[in-house]
Motif scaffolding. Structure first.
Motif, mmCIF file in Angstrom:
data_model
loop_
_atom_site.group_PDB
_atom_site.id
_atom_site.type_symbol
_atom_site.label_atom_id
_atom_site.label_comp_id
_atom_site.label_asym_id
_atom_site.label_seq_id
_atom_site.Cartn_x
_atom_site.Cartn_y
_atom_site.Cartn_z
ATOM 1 N N TYR A 441 0.831 -1.211 0.000
ATOM 2 C CA TYR A 441 0.000 0.000 0.000
ATOM 3 C C TYR A 441 0.859 1.251 0.000
ATOM 4 N N ASP A 442 1.993 1.203 0.651
ATOM 5 C CA ASP A 442 2.907 2.346 0.627
ATOM 6 C C ASP A 442 3.459 2.566 -0.783
ATOM 7 N N LEU A 443 3.604 1.487 -1.552
ATOM 8 C CA LEU A 443 4.114 1.612 -2.926
ATOM 9 C C LEU A 443 3.058 2.177 -3.870
ATOM 10 N N SER A 444 1.789 1.946 -3.542
ATOM 11 C CA SER A 444 0.659 2.385 -4.375
ATOM 12 C C SER A 444 0.671 1.663 -5.727
ATOM 13 N N ASP A 445 0.183 2.334 -6.777
ATOM 14 C CA ASP A 445 -0.086 1.659 -8.055
ATOM 15 C C ASP A 445 1.197 1.295 -8.812
ATOM 16 N N ILE A 446 1.370 0.007 -9.058
ATOM 17 C CA ILE A 446 2.458 -0.490 -9.909
ATOM 18 C C ILE A 446 1.921 -1.680 -10.687
ATOM 19 N N GLN A 447 2.007 -1.628 -11.997
ATOM 20 C CA GLN A 447 1.568 -2.752 -12.820
ATOM 21 C C GLN A 447 2.770 -3.548 -13.287
ATOM 22 N N LEU A 448 2.811 -4.824 -12.901
ATOM 23 C CA LEU A 448 3.890 -5.710 -13.302
ATOM 24 C C LEU A 448 3.311 -6.776 -14.231
ATOM 25 N N ASN A 449 3.876 -6.888 -15.431
ATOM 26 C CA ASN A 449 3.384 -7.813 -16.453
ATOM 27 C C ASN A 449 4.488 -8.783 -16.864
ATOM 28 N N THR A 520 14.963 1.576 -5.548
ATOM 29 C CA THR A 520 15.402 2.746 -6.315
ATOM 30 C C THR A 520 14.257 3.753 -6.436
ATOM 31 N N TYR A 521 13.088 3.260 -6.706
ATOM 32 C CA TYR A 521 11.910 4.136 -6.774
ATOM 33 C C TYR A 521 11.687 4.855 -5.446
ATOM 34 N N LEU A 522 11.742 4.115 -4.346
ATOM 35 C CA LEU A 522 11.498 4.723 -3.033
ATOM 36 C C LEU A 522 12.557 5.773 -2.701
ATOM 37 N N ALA A 523 13.773 5.545 -3.169
ATOM 38 C CA ALA A 523 14.849 6.494 -2.882
ATOM 39 C C ALA A 523 14.722 7.774 -3.699
ATOM 40 N N HIS A 524 14.024 7.737 -4.829
ATOM 41 C CA HIS A 524 13.981 8.887 -5.732
ATOM 42 C C HIS A 524 12.617 9.561 -5.846
ATOM 43 N N LYS A 525 11.563 8.927 -5.343
ATOM 44 C CA LYS A 525 10.226 9.497 -5.565
ATOM 45 C C LYS A 525 10.072 10.802 -4.794
ATOM 46 N N GLN A 526 9.275 11.680 -5.357
ATOM 47 C CA GLN A 526 9.043 12.997 -4.754
ATOM 48 C C GLN A 526 7.544 13.259 -4.622
ATOM 49 N N ASN A 527 7.156 13.855 -3.516
ATOM 50 C CA ASN A 527 5.791 14.363 -3.339
ATOM 51 C C ASN A 527 4.720 13.333 -3.676
ATOM 52 N N GLY A 528 4.915 12.119 -3.172
ATOM 53 C CA GLY A 528 3.902 11.087 -3.370
ATOM 54 C C GLY A 528 3.786 10.569 -4.791
#
Length: 552
Positions: A441-449, A520-528
């Motif tokens: 839930y903290d990661l929110s929307d991610i589509q993995l195919n 890597t995403y968590l380290a670089h994401k900004q403002n939600g």
């Protein structure tokens, strides 16, 4: 939903009788395998890695509870007690016996279903938005147009032997949940300045070995000409599409070779002969078909303010319950993605159970989603708790819709003879790695195919994270791409092909690679930011640096 006329039923029954005769002649040795192959393929029957596979059409993803009960019975009687829902809103059986395949087709015909044109170089199942008819962001209900196209395309003699298979999708919502940009023809319903309904026409989209975003060749086509214009497109394709090389035979290759502008010119020239001809759709015909989809009378049901203290129920509502255009109602997404289950699979018991729920809570209808889940589209909000409690008893209430473990995956090397690598074990390993719902839930929307080969049945090219199985010297390896979008994700992203980050990985490395990508995403994401937003902002270089060890 559309109910067969006597003529519809007679046509489907005639096909069953015809196939039964063909099957008997093959089993008696009168028809060789080479002679029988095109006949079985015309009826959706493939020969896979271990057994035949039967693909059943579910037009625009809509089922009645009676039909779903029948599909469950087929899984029990003719298969191994389960079935698989595909990304094209079809259902597949992986273990039917060839000798009993005609009996399956008869059982399908008994509930107004068939497997016609689910294989072969013809127009395949017409697909649409899984929330068609109830979506709040919908311009009009696209299903009547889909049904007209289904009737037109089924057994169309001119297009029974195209250069390659041909797929059409129709969408009418602000968010393109039908992935129209990645179909041979994408029809997007729009209004012109005068308020008239028509289509924005896209051609030449597709995935596979050469992923391409479809090109717009008509900004506005009056709805009356949708069949005539599709015929014009198909005639140009039928005339000039390559038949000497199956890898270059799709319409996307022709559009790319000619250029979208020249292809559009040729279609318009063909259309001049077809415009206002016999394929023009009349208002009476539209109303006849629309009558099957008339807005049902919803009993007044109150909007509900739910108790937020029940965290598990609140989490499920947040992820699996979607808006409905009628106050007091919601659409419920039934997750077929619990851990340790092949994505898109459902057992006989689960299919019967969902059919019963639909009868009790959703007017007896079920939808099939592109993401390989099921939908109860018309649930009163005051019944949501009861539906949730019921779904939990069958393992169908996983609150992961749109999250990393809501994985789209083809059957892969476990079943498909074309696959280079397995898909299901990789999906399960990733689900094991990310089994913490709070973290998801903290990661929110991610589509993995995930796709097991370049045919891209798992749509890996358009996953935010895409995984492709490849063969290296007889071993299974996996290539990773980032930043894809089918146009249906949060934020109104444009359709995009993902970029490969580098060399492929061994199967046991994939879950850790995905973990490094997420870190890597968590380290670089900004403002939600959502995952896709971060990838688009920073590019793939930081992910690549974190995934591959430095060379010394």
């Amino acid at each position: 939903m559309y109910k067969y006329t006597d003529l519809d039923q007679a046509i489907v029954q005639e096909r069953v009788n015809q196939y039964r005769d063909q099957l008997n002649r093959h089993l008696s040795g009168e028809l060789s395998e080479d002679e029988f192959r095109p006949l079985r393929l015309q009826n959706g029957l493939y020969i896979q890695r271990h057994a035949p596979m039967l693909r059943v059409a579910i037009p625009y993803g809509l089922l009645s509870s009676v039909q779903l009960h029948a599909l469950a019975d087929i899984a029990h009687t003719y298969d191994r007690g389960y079935a698989h829902f595909s990304t094209r809103q079809n259902i597949q059986y992986n273990w039917p016996a060839l000798e009993r395949s005609a009996d399956i087709l008869q059982d399908l015909a008994n509930v107004q279903m068939h497997a016609i044109q689910t294989s072969g170089n013809c127009i395949r199942n017409i697909t649409s938005d899984q929330f068609a008819g109830v979506a709040a962001d919908e311009l009009v209900d696209p299903r009547p147009y889909c049904e007209i196209l289904r009737q037109w395309s089924t057994f169309h003699p001119e297009f029974a032997h195209l250069p390659r298979k041909f797929k059409i999708a129709v969408s009418a919502s602000t968010e393109d949940r039908a992935a129209t940009s990645f179909h041979d023809i994408g029809l997007f319903i729009v209004k012109n300045d005068a308020g008239d309904i028509g289509f924005r026409v896209l051609v030449g989209g597709g995935l596979g070995r050469t992923p391409i975003v479809g090109a717009v060749i008509r900004e506005f086509l009056p709805w009356q000409h949708m069949m005539s214009y599709c015929e014009s497109i198909l005639r140009v394709y039928n005339r000039y599409g390559r038949r000497d090389n199956m890898y270059k035979a799709r319409i996307k290759i022709l559009v790319k070779a000619l250029g979208a502008e020249e292809f559009a010119r040729q279609v318009e020239a063909e259309f001049k002969f077809a415009e206002n001809g016999p394929s023009t759709v009349t208002q009476d015909e539209l109303e006849r078909v629309r009558g099957h989809f008339t807005q049902r009378t919803y009993p007044a049901r109150p909007a509900v303010n739910f108790d937020t203290q029940d965290k598990a129920f609140a989490r499920w509502r947040e992820r699996n319950v979607k808006p409905h255009k009628v106050e007091g109602y919601s659409a419920v997404v039934v997750s077929l993605k619990p851990n340790k289950v092949a994505p898109g699979d459902a057992t006989t018991e689960q299919l019967h159970f969902v059919a019963d729920l639909a009868e009790q809570y959703s007017f007896g209808e079920i939808r099939v989603a592109h993401e390989q889940n099921l939908i109860l589209a018309d649930v009163a909000q005051e019944d949501l708790k009861a539906v949730w409690d019921a779904l939990k008893t069958q393992g169908l209430a996983t609150p992961n819709i749109g999250l990393l473990t809501d994985i789209i995956a083809c059957p892969g090397g476990d079943f498909c003879a074309l696959a280079n690598a397995k898909s299901i074990p990789i999906a399960n390993a990733i689900q094991d790695k990310f089994d913490n719902l709070d973290y998801l839930y903290d990661l929110s929307d991610i589509q993995l195919n995930i796709s097991g080969c370049m045919n891209s049945c798992g749509h890996h090219h358009v996953g935010h994270i895409g995984i492709l199985g490849v063969d290296k010297d007889g071993n299974e390896w996996y290539q990773i791409s980032l930043g894809g979008s089918d146009g249906s994700t949060i934020g109104g992203y444009k359709p995009t092909i993902g970029k490969i980050i580098g060399p492929s990985f061994k199967a046991d490395e994939v879950p850790s690679v995905i973990e490094k990508i997420i870190n890597t995403y968590l380290a670089h994401k900004q403002n939600g930011e959502h995952f896709l937003e971060t990838v688009q902002r920073i590019g793939i270089a930081p992910f690549k640096e974190n995934v591959y060890p430095p060379k010394h």
